[in-house]
Design an enzyme around this catalytic site. Structure first.
Site, PDB file in Angstrom:
ATOM      1  N   GLN A 180      -0.614  -0.991   1.779  1.00 25.75           N
ATOM      2  CA  GLN A 180      -1.104  -1.422   0.501  1.00 25.75           C
ATOM      3  C   GLN A 180      -1.909  -2.607   0.648  1.00 25.75           C
ATOM      4  O   GLN A 180      -2.751  -2.972  -0.079  1.00 25.75           O
ATOM      5  CB  GLN A 180      -0.375  -1.478  -0.762  1.00 25.75           C
ATOM      6  N   HIS A 202      -6.342   6.101   4.963  1.00 26.50           N
ATOM      7  CA  HIS A 202      -6.864   6.538   3.436  1.00 26.50           C
ATOM      8  C   HIS A 202      -6.591   5.664   2.286  1.00 26.50           C
ATOM      9  O   HIS A 202      -6.879   5.989   1.104  1.00 26.50           O
ATOM     10  CB  HIS A 202      -6.167   7.801   3.375  1.00 26.50           C
ATOM     11  N   CYS A 326       4.266  10.029  -4.184  1.00 25.30           N
ATOM     12  CA  CYS A 326       5.273  10.846  -3.489  1.00 25.30           C
ATOM     13  C   CYS A 326       6.517  11.082  -4.413  1.00 25.30           C
ATOM     14  O   CYS A 326       7.102  11.900  -4.020  1.00 25.30           O
ATOM     15  CB  CYS A 326       5.750   9.963  -2.166  1.00 25.30           C
TER      16      CYS A 326
HETATM   17  N1  PLP Z   1       3.631   2.791   3.061  1.00 23.77           N
HETATM   18  C1  PLP Z   1       3.420   2.585   1.907  1.00 23.77           C
HETATM   19  C2  PLP Z   1       3.506   1.058   1.395  1.00 23.77           C
HETATM   20  C3  PLP Z   1       2.644   3.352   1.139  1.00 23.77           C
HETATM   21  O1  PLP Z   1       1.920   3.089  -0.117  1.00 23.77           O
HETATM   22  C4  PLP Z   1       2.177   4.748   1.788  1.00 23.77           C
HETATM   23  C5  PLP Z   1       1.277   5.490   0.957  1.00 23.77           C
HETATM   24  O2  PLP Z   1       1.349   5.727  -0.269  1.00 23.77           O
HETATM   25  C6  PLP Z   1       2.809   4.865   2.952  1.00 23.77           C
HETATM   26  C7  PLP Z   1       3.551   3.960   3.637  1.00 23.77           C
HETATM   27  C8  PLP Z   1       2.527   6.336   3.636  1.00 23.77           C
HETATM   28  O3  PLP Z   1       1.245   6.208   4.458  1.00 23.77           O
HETATM   29  P1  PLP Z   1       0.567   7.611   4.704  1.00 23.77           P
HETATM   30  O4  PLP Z   1       0.226   8.347   3.276  1.00 23.77           O
HETATM   31  O5  PLP Z   1      -0.552   7.201   5.381  1.00 23.77           O
HETATM   32  O6  PLP Z   1       1.580   8.484   5.257  1.00 23.77           O
END
Ligand code: PLP
Length: 395
Positions: A180, A202, A326
């Site tokens: 982030q 992304h 998530c």
């Molecule tokens: N770590 C943090 C702090 C995130 O906000 C996210 C995604 O929301 C992730 C890890 C995971 O990243 P990715 O979506 O590329 O798997």
């Protein structure tokens, strides 16, 4: 279709046109495998290495310290499992926090089941850990500290530089999930004494399904994917070249635009926070008032169910989230909101609106026009709220 306002930029961002333009030839004309020795392969390899240099430059790292992955999640998994497995002779203790993303938390919980000892540091009401807490948790058996740069739900920015200094002094590897933070906060891995850092395309206007892990030279880490010799024998699998090229371009632009981006987005954030506090009663700002990501707004609304709020906003074309993307779809309250001390009710009544560079002041005005009415309508339907108001409807 009516009006649509996207305020879920922490879940994902749009992909920049310049990024897509840079990626397109790698789907069509430049299709060689970077591991092939012929000219097609060499052409692909060159693009791979240009992307690596761009990521390295953005973090003030060496390009030999950058490894591409399929996501931020993979980078987190690799950093933690890879260091844990490679350093078992030294010890089996890992320090993290209770508000990490599940990519870190679930990895640590998995290692715990395999016999590793994990300390989950509690956070204060703003979601902060102190460097002292980290210092006190270190033992002779500690092999890794994994603490996120900035929280994806409440936007709180951790004292990474101070923690890095402690990790260095005590000879413990320090990993930070900067998914982030990249593009929102300047990052220099040397100044911060970070040994491993995860990022994801992304979240800074690059493509989805591609990430990177910075691994400082000399860090003992096992490979995560086993197979071919890609990524200098550390991460097997033919590289997703179009996505990697896109990530390289996106991070270059993100770093270049960072000061202007942070200024623009934080101005809208502050306007939204102020407006919500002025126009709506019984609200609580989650996260730190100042040590906060430029685009993050997170409120809990008393007597409101976050999911109903989200659906009502969606009907008005406004896209937000309750907790992280998530966790929506699950009825469990957010572990982050519980960790900062919220009751289950308040954790369930939360709304995250995250601002990106495409958002305008006029869009924030629209949210401030629509949100108070929605909150009022939902509260009117809440027996608890009516009880609290002595049977009076909220006006
Ligand atoms: N770590 C943090 C702090 C995130 O906000 C996210 C995604 O929301 C992730 C890890 C995971 O990243 P990715 O979506 O590329 O798997």
């Amino acid at each position: 279709m009516g009006r649509r306002v996207y305020l879920d930029n922490a879940a994902t961002t749009f992909t920049r046109k310049e990024v897509v333009d840079e990626m397109l030839p790698y789907f069509t004309d430049i299709y060689g495998n970077p591991s092939s020795v012929h000219s097609f392969g060499r052409e692909a390899k060159k693009a791979l290495e240009t992307a690596r240099e761009r990521v390295a430059k953005a973090l003030n790292a060496q390009s030999s310290e950058i490894f591409f992955t399929s996501s931020g999640t993979e980078a987190d998994n690799w950093a933690i499992k890879g260091v844990a497995l490679a350093n078992q002779k030294k010890g089996n203790h890992i320090i993290t926090t209770s508000i990490e993303h599940h990519a870190v938390l679930h990895t640590c919980q998995y290692l715990e089941k395999q016999g590793f000892d994990i300390t989950y540091l509690p956070v204060d009401q703003y979601g902060l850990v102190t460097p002292e807490q980290v210092k006190e948790a270190i033992t002779d058996k500690t092999v890794l500290i994994s603490i996120m740069f900035a929280n994806n739900e409440i936007g709180t920015i951790m004292p990474i530089k101070e923690i890095g200094a402690i990790a260095k002094e005590r000879g413990v590897y320090f990993h930070t999930d900067a998914v982030q933070a990249v593009g929102n906060i300047p990052i220099d891995v040397n100044e911060l004494n970070v040994d491993l850092l995860s990022l994801s395309g992304h979240k800074f206007y690059g493509p989805k399904g591609v990430g990177a892990l910075f691994v400082r030279r000399g860090v003992k880490i096992h490979p995560f994917m086993h197979g071919g010799a890609q990524e200098r024998n550390r991460r097997a699998g033919t590289e997703n070249l179009p996505a990697i090229v896109g990530l390289g371009k996106a991070i270059e632009i993100a770093v270049e635009k960072l000061p202007e981006h942070a200024k623009q987005v934080s101005k809208l954030r502050d306007k939204l926070i102020k407006g919500i506090m002025e126009k709506i009663d019984y609200v609580h700002l989650n996260g730190h008032p100042e040590k906060r990501l430029p685009g993050n707004v997170n409120f809990s609304f008393e007597f409101i169910e976050g999911e109903s709020l989200l659906l009502s906003l969606d009907l008005k074309g406004i896209a937000g989230s309750s907790g992280s993307a998530c966790t929506s779809g699950s009825l469990d309250p957010s572990h982050v909101l519980l960790a900062i001390g919220l009751s289950h009710e308040l954790a369930h009544g939360s709304l995250r609106l995250t601002i990106g560079e495409q958002n305008t002041e006029e869009e924030i005005d629209y949210v401030l026009e629509v949100l108070p009415d929605i909150v009022q309508r939902l509260r009117e339907m809440s027996p608890l709220f009516n009880q609290k108001k002595g049977g009076q409807l909220y006006v």
